[in-house]
Design a protein around this motif. Structure first.
Motif, PDB file in Angstrom:
ATOM      1  N   LYS A  72       5.251  38.491  71.491  1.00  0.00           N
ATOM      2  CA  LYS A  72       4.835  38.708  70.110  1.00  0.00           C
ATOM      3  C   LYS A  72       3.431  39.292  70.121  1.00  0.00           C
ATOM      4  CE  LYS A  72       2.855  34.196  69.194  1.00  0.00           C
ATOM      5  NZ  LYS A  72       2.674  33.168  68.199  1.00  0.00           N
ATOM      6  N   GLU A  74      -0.224  39.193  68.174  1.00  0.00           N
ATOM      7  CA  GLU A  74      -1.051  38.409  67.260  1.00  0.00           C
ATOM      8  C   GLU A  74      -1.388  39.250  66.031  1.00  0.00           C
ATOM      9  OE1 GLU A  74      -1.642  35.174  67.704  1.00  0.00           O
ATOM     10  OE2 GLU A  74      -0.515  35.321  69.580  1.00  0.00           O
ATOM     11  N   GLU A  75      -1.505  38.600  64.882  1.00  0.00           N
ATOM     12  CA  GLU A  75      -1.724  39.309  63.629  1.00  0.00           C
ATOM     13  C   GLU A  75      -3.001  40.136  63.644  1.00  0.00           C
ATOM     14  OE1 GLU A  75      -2.200  38.372  58.901  1.00  0.00           O
ATOM     15  OE2 GLU A  75      -1.051  36.977  60.123  1.00  0.00           O
ATOM     16  N   ASN A  76      -4.068  39.614  64.249  1.00  0.00           N
ATOM     17  CA  ASN A  76      -5.330  40.366  64.282  1.00  0.00           C
ATOM     18  C   ASN A  76      -5.206  41.641  65.113  1.00  0.00           C
ATOM     19  OD1 ASN A  76      -5.154  38.720  66.638  1.00  0.00           O
ATOM     20  ND2 ASN A  76      -7.352  38.941  66.967  1.00  0.00           N
TER      21      ASN A  76
END
Length: 161
Positions: A72, A74-76
């Motif tokens: 996955k 990370e959003e940042n």
């Protein structure tokens, strides 16, 4: 894998001595008759594995090879590339700094990735080669977890025109 780059893949495999010339020529003929990409024909022969081809492609292009990409993003990190750009270029951000972005690319041969995204993001772009199939799953995850402009309207339904 790399269907649009069979001639280049042929030269990469030949230059890396991954196969004997006769084997490579035989698999090249086979891929022409079956419609498979040369890379897939070589992998299916089980003489050379996918990782060896990907590593040779990365070395040929002067890029890093990542044998085990993340599951996955990370959003940042994901937020540094708009979902529409990620989809258009089939890339997933992997590492980000103040001045650069490393991207996992489904087609590392595509020069527009670096040219266009360097301008768009105003950062240096580095391509990282990994299994293109893994990019598909990361893109799906990225596209479904990235905010859509419609989220601002509190609706995920397509607008009716």
């Amino acid at each position: 894998m790399f269907e649009d780059h069979n001639d280049t893949v042929y030269e990469i495999i030949k230059g890396a001595n991954l196969l004997e010339p006769a084997q490579l020529d035989e698999l090249n003929e086979s891929h022409l008759h079956t419609g498979k990409s040369l890379a897939d024909a070589v992998i299916d022969s089980e003489v050379v594995d996918r990782g060896q081809i990907l590593a040779a492609v990365a070395e040929y292009l002067g890029y890093e090879y990542l044998a085990t990409p993340p599951n996955k993003v990370e959003e940042n990190i994901a937020s540094c590339v708009r979902a529409s750009a990620a989809r258009m270029y089939a890339v997933v951000p992997y590492k980000v700094s103040d001045t650069s972005v490393s991207l996992l690319a489904q087609d590392p041969f595509n020069p527009a990735i670096i040219d266009d995204l360097t301008f768009t993001l105003n950062k240096d772009i580095t391509i990282v080669v990994c299994n293109p199939e893994h990019i598909d799953s990361l893109l799906i995850c990225l596209l479904y977890t990235s905010p859509s402009p419609r989220d601002r309207q509190k609706s995920r339904m397509p607008s009716s025109a």
